[in-house]
Design a protein around this motif. Structure first.
Motif, PDB file in Angstrom:
ATOM      1  N   VAL A 186     -21.177 -48.192  75.353  1.00 27.14           N
ATOM      2  CA  VAL A 186     -21.895 -47.608  76.239  1.00 27.14           C
ATOM      3  C   VAL A 186     -21.203 -46.408  77.696  1.00 27.14           C
ATOM      4  CG1 VAL A 186     -23.849 -49.190  76.144  1.00 27.14           C
ATOM      5  CG2 VAL A 186     -22.781 -49.658  77.921  1.00 27.14           C
ATOM      6  N   ILE A 187     -20.392 -47.577  77.718  1.00 32.86           N
ATOM      7  CA  ILE A 187     -19.409 -46.699  78.951  1.00 32.86           C
ATOM      8  C   ILE A 187     -17.986 -45.708  77.832  1.00 32.86           C
ATOM      9  CG2 ILE A 187     -19.697 -48.647  80.367  1.00 32.86           C
ATOM     10  CD1 ILE A 187     -17.248 -50.491  79.033  1.00 32.86           C
ATOM     11  N   ALA A 188     -17.545 -46.796  76.542  1.00 31.01           N
ATOM     12  CA  ALA A 188     -16.740 -46.112  75.466  1.00 31.01           C
ATOM     13  C   ALA A 188     -16.733 -44.697  75.086  1.00 31.01           C
ATOM     14  CB  ALA A 188     -16.708 -46.646  74.458  1.00 31.01           C
ATOM     15  N   VAL A 189     -18.502 -44.445  74.640  1.00 29.00           N
ATOM     16  CA  VAL A 189     -18.595 -42.894  74.501  1.00 29.00           C
ATOM     17  C   VAL A 189     -18.222 -42.170  75.130  1.00 29.00           C
ATOM     18  CG1 VAL A 189     -20.693 -41.895  73.318  1.00 29.00           C
ATOM     19  CG2 VAL A 189     -19.632 -44.044  72.649  1.00 29.00           C
ATOM     20  N   PRO A 190     -19.280 -42.399  76.433  1.00 30.24           N
ATOM     21  CA  PRO A 190     -18.783 -40.956  77.204  1.00 30.24           C
ATOM     22  C   PRO A 190     -17.601 -40.443  77.894  1.00 30.24           C
ATOM     23  CG  PRO A 190     -21.215 -42.754  78.391  1.00 30.24           C
ATOM     24  CD  PRO A 190     -20.336 -43.694  77.160  1.00 30.24           C
ATOM     25  N   SER A 191     -17.174 -41.661  78.151  1.00 32.35           N
ATOM     26  CA  SER A 191     -15.556 -41.121  78.750  1.00 32.35           C
ATOM     27  C   SER A 191     -14.880 -40.441  77.633  1.00 32.35           C
ATOM     28  CB  SER A 191     -15.422 -42.716  78.820  1.00 32.35           C
ATOM     29  OG  SER A 191     -14.833 -43.590  77.723  1.00 32.35           O
ATOM     30  N   ALA A 192     -15.102 -40.977  76.677  1.00 28.93           N
ATOM     31  CA  ALA A 192     -14.589 -40.190  75.202  1.00 28.93           C
ATOM     32  C   ALA A 192     -14.690 -38.515  75.201  1.00 28.93           C
ATOM     33  CB  ALA A 192     -14.765 -40.785  73.901  1.00 28.93           C
ATOM     34  N   ILE A 193     -16.097 -38.488  75.688  1.00 31.18           N
ATOM     35  CA  ILE A 193     -16.712 -36.910  75.280  1.00 31.18           C
ATOM     36  C   ILE A 193     -16.343 -36.052  76.821  1.00 31.18           C
ATOM     37  CG2 ILE A 193     -18.858 -35.733  75.821  1.00 31.18           C
ATOM     38  CD1 ILE A 193     -20.130 -37.835  74.257  1.00 31.18           C
ATOM     39  N   HIS A 252     -17.735 -62.971  80.898  1.00 33.02           N
ATOM     40  CA  HIS A 252     -19.115 -61.856  81.686  1.00 33.02           C
ATOM     41  C   HIS A 252     -18.565 -60.354  81.033  1.00 33.02           C
ATOM     42  CE1 HIS A 252     -19.590 -59.705  85.420  1.00 33.02           C
ATOM     43  NE2 HIS A 252     -20.256 -61.018  86.093  1.00 33.02           N
ATOM     44  N   PRO A 253     -19.947 -59.672  81.051  1.00 33.73           N
ATOM     45  CA  PRO A 253     -19.809 -58.683  80.713  1.00 33.73           C
ATOM     46  C   PRO A 253     -18.909 -56.894  80.945  1.00 33.73           C
ATOM     47  CG  PRO A 253     -22.084 -58.878  81.922  1.00 33.73           C
ATOM     48  CD  PRO A 253     -20.835 -60.659  81.026  1.00 33.73           C
ATOM     49  N   GLY A 254     -18.614 -57.653  82.877  1.00 30.19           N
ATOM     50  CA  GLY A 254     -18.421 -57.309  83.373  1.00 30.19           C
ATOM     51  C   GLY A 254     -16.531 -56.453  83.336  1.00 30.19           C
ATOM     52  N   LYS A 255     -16.004 -58.236  82.634  1.00 29.18           N
ATOM     53  CA  LYS A 255     -14.628 -58.080  81.979  1.00 29.18           C
ATOM     54  C   LYS A 255     -13.967 -56.600  81.075  1.00 29.18           C
ATOM     55  CE  LYS A 255     -12.743 -62.618  83.230  1.00 29.18           C
ATOM     56  NZ  LYS A 255     -12.558 -63.399  82.248  1.00 29.18           N
ATOM     57  N   GLY A 256     -12.780 -56.010  81.155  1.00 26.77           N
ATOM     58  CA  GLY A 256     -12.043 -55.145  80.497  1.00 26.77           C
ATOM     59  C   GLY A 256     -13.009 -54.026  80.678  1.00 26.77           C
ATOM     60  N   ARG A 257     -13.860 -53.428  81.678  1.00 26.49           N
ATOM     61  CA  ARG A 257     -14.629 -52.827  81.637  1.00 26.49           C
ATOM     62  C   ARG A 257     -13.715 -51.813  81.953  1.00 26.49           C
ATOM     63  NH1 ARG A 257     -20.964 -51.306  81.873  1.00 26.49           N
ATOM     64  NH2 ARG A 257     -20.595 -53.978  82.254  1.00 26.49           N
ATOM     65  N   ILE A 258     -12.712 -51.642  82.865  1.00 28.17           N
ATOM     66  CA  ILE A 258     -11.868 -50.166  83.078  1.00 28.17           C
ATOM     67  C   ILE A 258     -11.274 -50.206  81.665  1.00 28.17           C
ATOM     68  CG2 ILE A 258     -10.439 -51.685  84.353  1.00 28.17           C
ATOM     69  CD1 ILE A 258     -11.071 -48.355  85.419  1.00 28.17           C
ATOM     70  N   PHE A 259     -10.859 -51.313  81.030  1.00 29.56           N
ATOM     71  CA  PHE A 259      -9.736 -50.963  80.099  1.00 29.56           C
ATOM     72  C   PHE A 259     -10.302 -50.109  79.196  1.00 29.56           C
ATOM     73  CE2 PHE A 259      -8.003 -54.903  81.950  1.00 29.56           C
ATOM     74  CZ  PHE A 259      -6.294 -53.994  81.844  1.00 29.56           C
ATOM     75  N   THR A 260     -11.839 -50.169  78.685  1.00 27.70           N
ATOM     76  CA  THR A 260     -12.495 -50.341  77.724  1.00 27.70           C
ATOM     77  C   THR A 260     -13.182 -48.120  78.189  1.00 27.70           C
ATOM     78  OG1 THR A 260     -13.688 -51.951  77.356  1.00 27.70           O
ATOM     79  CG2 THR A 260     -14.886 -50.148  76.436  1.00 27.70           C
ATOM     80  N   ILE A 261     -13.094 -48.542  79.578  1.00 31.46           N
ATOM     81  CA  ILE A 261     -13.455 -46.866  80.009  1.00 31.46           C
ATOM     82  C   ILE A 261     -12.310 -46.423  79.396  1.00 31.46           C
ATOM     83  CG2 ILE A 261     -13.770 -45.157  81.705  1.00 31.46           C
ATOM     84  CD1 ILE A 261     -15.565 -47.087  82.971  1.00 31.46           C
ATOM     85  N   ILE A 262     -10.550 -46.437  79.393  1.00 34.20           N
ATOM     86  CA  ILE A 262      -9.383 -45.412  79.255  1.00 34.20           C
ATOM     87  C   ILE A 262      -9.227 -45.824  78.851  1.00 34.20           C
ATOM     88  CG2 ILE A 262      -6.554 -46.173  79.741  1.00 34.20           C
ATOM     89  CD1 ILE A 262      -7.408 -47.983  82.559  1.00 34.20           C
ATOM     90  N   GLY A 263      -9.661 -46.990  77.567  1.00 35.47           N
ATOM     91  CA  GLY A 263      -9.196 -46.384  76.168  1.00 35.47           C
ATOM     92  C   GLY A 263     -10.627 -45.703  75.216  1.00 35.47           C
ATOM     93  N   GLY A 264     -11.362 -45.285  75.854  1.00 32.97           N
ATOM     94  CA  GLY A 264     -12.841 -44.060  75.219  1.00 32.97           C
ATOM     95  C   GLY A 264     -12.122 -43.064  75.777  1.00 32.97           C
ATOM     96  N   PHE A 265     -11.871 -42.720  76.496  1.00 33.60           N
ATOM     97  CA  PHE A 265     -11.413 -41.604  77.717  1.00 33.60           C
ATOM     98  C   PHE A 265      -9.890 -40.985  76.914  1.00 33.60           C
ATOM     99  CE2 PHE A 265      -8.460 -38.984  80.535  1.00 33.60           C
ATOM    100  CZ  PHE A 265      -9.694 -38.481  81.181  1.00 33.60           C
ATOM    101  N   ILE A 266      -8.997 -41.701  76.833  1.00 36.56           N
ATOM    102  CA  ILE A 266      -7.701 -41.498  75.919  1.00 36.56           C
ATOM    103  C   ILE A 266      -7.465 -41.129  74.416  1.00 36.56           C
ATOM    104  CG2 ILE A 266      -6.251 -42.490  77.606  1.00 36.56           C
ATOM    105  CD1 ILE A 266      -5.812 -44.592  75.652  1.00 36.56           C
ATOM    106  N   THR A 267      -8.764 -41.899  74.079  1.00 34.53           N
ATOM    107  CA  THR A 267      -9.368 -41.583  72.733  1.00 34.53           C
ATOM    108  C   THR A 267      -9.786 -40.617  72.317  1.00 34.53           C
ATOM    109  OG1 THR A 267      -9.667 -43.762  72.155  1.00 34.53           O
ATOM    110  CG2 THR A 267     -10.550 -42.466  70.805  1.00 34.53           C
ATOM    111  N   ILE A 271      -6.828 -51.306  72.034  1.00 33.92           N
ATOM    112  CA  ILE A 271      -7.243 -51.863  73.698  1.00 33.92           C
ATOM    113  C   ILE A 271      -8.371 -53.337  73.081  1.00 33.92           C
ATOM    114  CG2 ILE A 271      -8.474 -51.607  75.949  1.00 33.92           C
ATOM    115  CD1 ILE A 271      -6.760 -48.628  76.363  1.00 33.92           C
ATOM    116  N   VAL A 272      -9.560 -52.281  72.504  1.00 36.69           N
ATOM    117  CA  VAL A 272     -10.669 -53.374  72.352  1.00 36.69           C
ATOM    118  C   VAL A 272     -10.461 -54.762  71.703  1.00 36.69           C
ATOM    119  CG1 VAL A 272     -12.373 -53.109  70.996  1.00 36.69           C
ATOM    120  CG2 VAL A 272     -12.473 -51.375  73.082  1.00 36.69           C
ATOM    121  N   THR A 273      -9.147 -54.162  70.391  1.00 34.78           N
ATOM    122  CA  THR A 273      -9.459 -55.531  69.983  1.00 34.78           C
ATOM    123  C   THR A 273      -8.925 -57.108  70.672  1.00 34.78           C
ATOM    124  OG1 THR A 273      -9.570 -53.591  67.254  1.00 34.78           O
ATOM    125  CG2 THR A 273      -8.788 -56.956  67.503  1.00 34.78           C
TER     126      THR A 273
END
Length: 295
Positions: free
Chosen positions: A89-96, A169-184, A194-196
């Motif tokens: 839900v956070i990776a896809v919008p940032s990837a788009i 905690h669901p919030g952990k690593g959220r910023i890294f997932t957003i960055i990973g989606g964006f640069i993808t 980043i995710v693995t």
């Protein structure tokens, strides 16, 4: 359009995908250097119009490559869909967003940014936990050592193995997932690298479940990013803007390579393969940056 022009990319894609599967990295990272550095050396007829077109092909190719792996994990029932959903839900919008922005970026700046990204990923890959560390994390997780970090999860695979662990905690690593989606979306690579490690090292999820969940997140993110690239390229230049005569060789190549890599799992040291790719990414990063100023 010469449909035989890129015939050599069938065996090349098979080799890349096999190595990527054995090293646990995204194959798209290898295709962009091939398209932007090696193709120009082969002659003007092999030139790809822009880095954005190359990124689109790399993402389309990766989508095909990860599909076969995803089917295998779905059959084994190893994917934690709750974890995957929280990342998607956070990776896809940032990837788009990244995909749309890549069409506005200066081509040379994209190459420089890609080179820098490769150097960063080289550092991340070389810093991945060793096989012994992964085994210890899995053992500690299954023994209940991390009960304090969050909600209990239970995954039972099709062979009867039960993976009981506690979700971070669901919030952990959220910023890294957003960055990973964006640069993808921006440069075709990043989300998997980043995710693995985030799921294994930070969330303490058993390695088998983490790998399966990562593949699901990667494929959804890559499909969203590649779909955005295809839509934008077709809108601007028609269906001919997509290099279908290249994709027709890279797509089956990565599917074949993915299957070969799966069968060869365990015959090669993944730790050594990861280090090899880490060094290779560093070389690619330097070469990509240098190419902007030399070519």
């Amino acid at each position: 359009m010469d449909y035989s022009l890129y015939w050599f990319m069938l065996p090349m894609s098979t080799l890349v995908a096999t190595g990527a599967m054995l090293g646990g990295i995204g194959g798209a990272a290898m295709f962009l250097p091939i398209f932007l550095i090696i193709f120009p050396l082969l002659g003007p007829e092999y030139l790809i119009a822009s880095p954005v077109a190359a990124i689109g092909v790399a993402l389309l190719t990766e989508a095909f490559g990860f599909t076969s792996g995803l089917i295998g994990y779905l059959r084994r029932h190893l994917i934690d869909f709750k974890v995957a959903k929280s990342l998607i839900v956070i990776a896809v919008p940032s990837a788009i967003v990244g995909s749309f922005l890549s069409h506005e970026a200066n081509p040379d700046m994209l190459k420089i940014m890609y080179g820098i990204l490769m150097l960063i990923l080289a550092y991340i890959i070389l810093g991945r936990p060793s096989k012994k560390e992964k085994q210890k994390i899995t053992e500690d997780t299954l023994s209940g050592k991390f009960k304090h970090i969050g909600q209990e999860r239970v995954i039972k695979d099709n062979e009867g193995n039960t993976y009981k662990y506690h979700l971070c905690h669901p919030g952990k690593g959220r910023i890294f997932t957003i960055i990973g989606g964006f640069i993808t979306g921006l440069m075709s690579v990043g989300i998997g690298e980043i995710v693995t490690p985030q799921l294994v090292k930070q969330c303490k999820i058993p390695v088998s479940v983490a790998a399966a969940t990562s593949v699901f997140v990667i494929i959804i993110t890559v499909v969203a990013a590649s779909g955005t690239h295809v839509y934008t390229l077709v809108s601007e230049g028609g269906t001919d803007a997509i290099l279908w005569h290249l994709v027709m060789y890279t797509a089956p190549g990565v599917v074949i390579g993915g299957q070969i890599g799966t069968k060869l799992q365990g015959r090669f040291s993944q730790e050594k393969m990861e280090k090899m790719f880490g060094v290779l990414f560093g070389i690619i990063g330097i070469a990509m940056i240098s190419a902007v100023f030399i070519l």
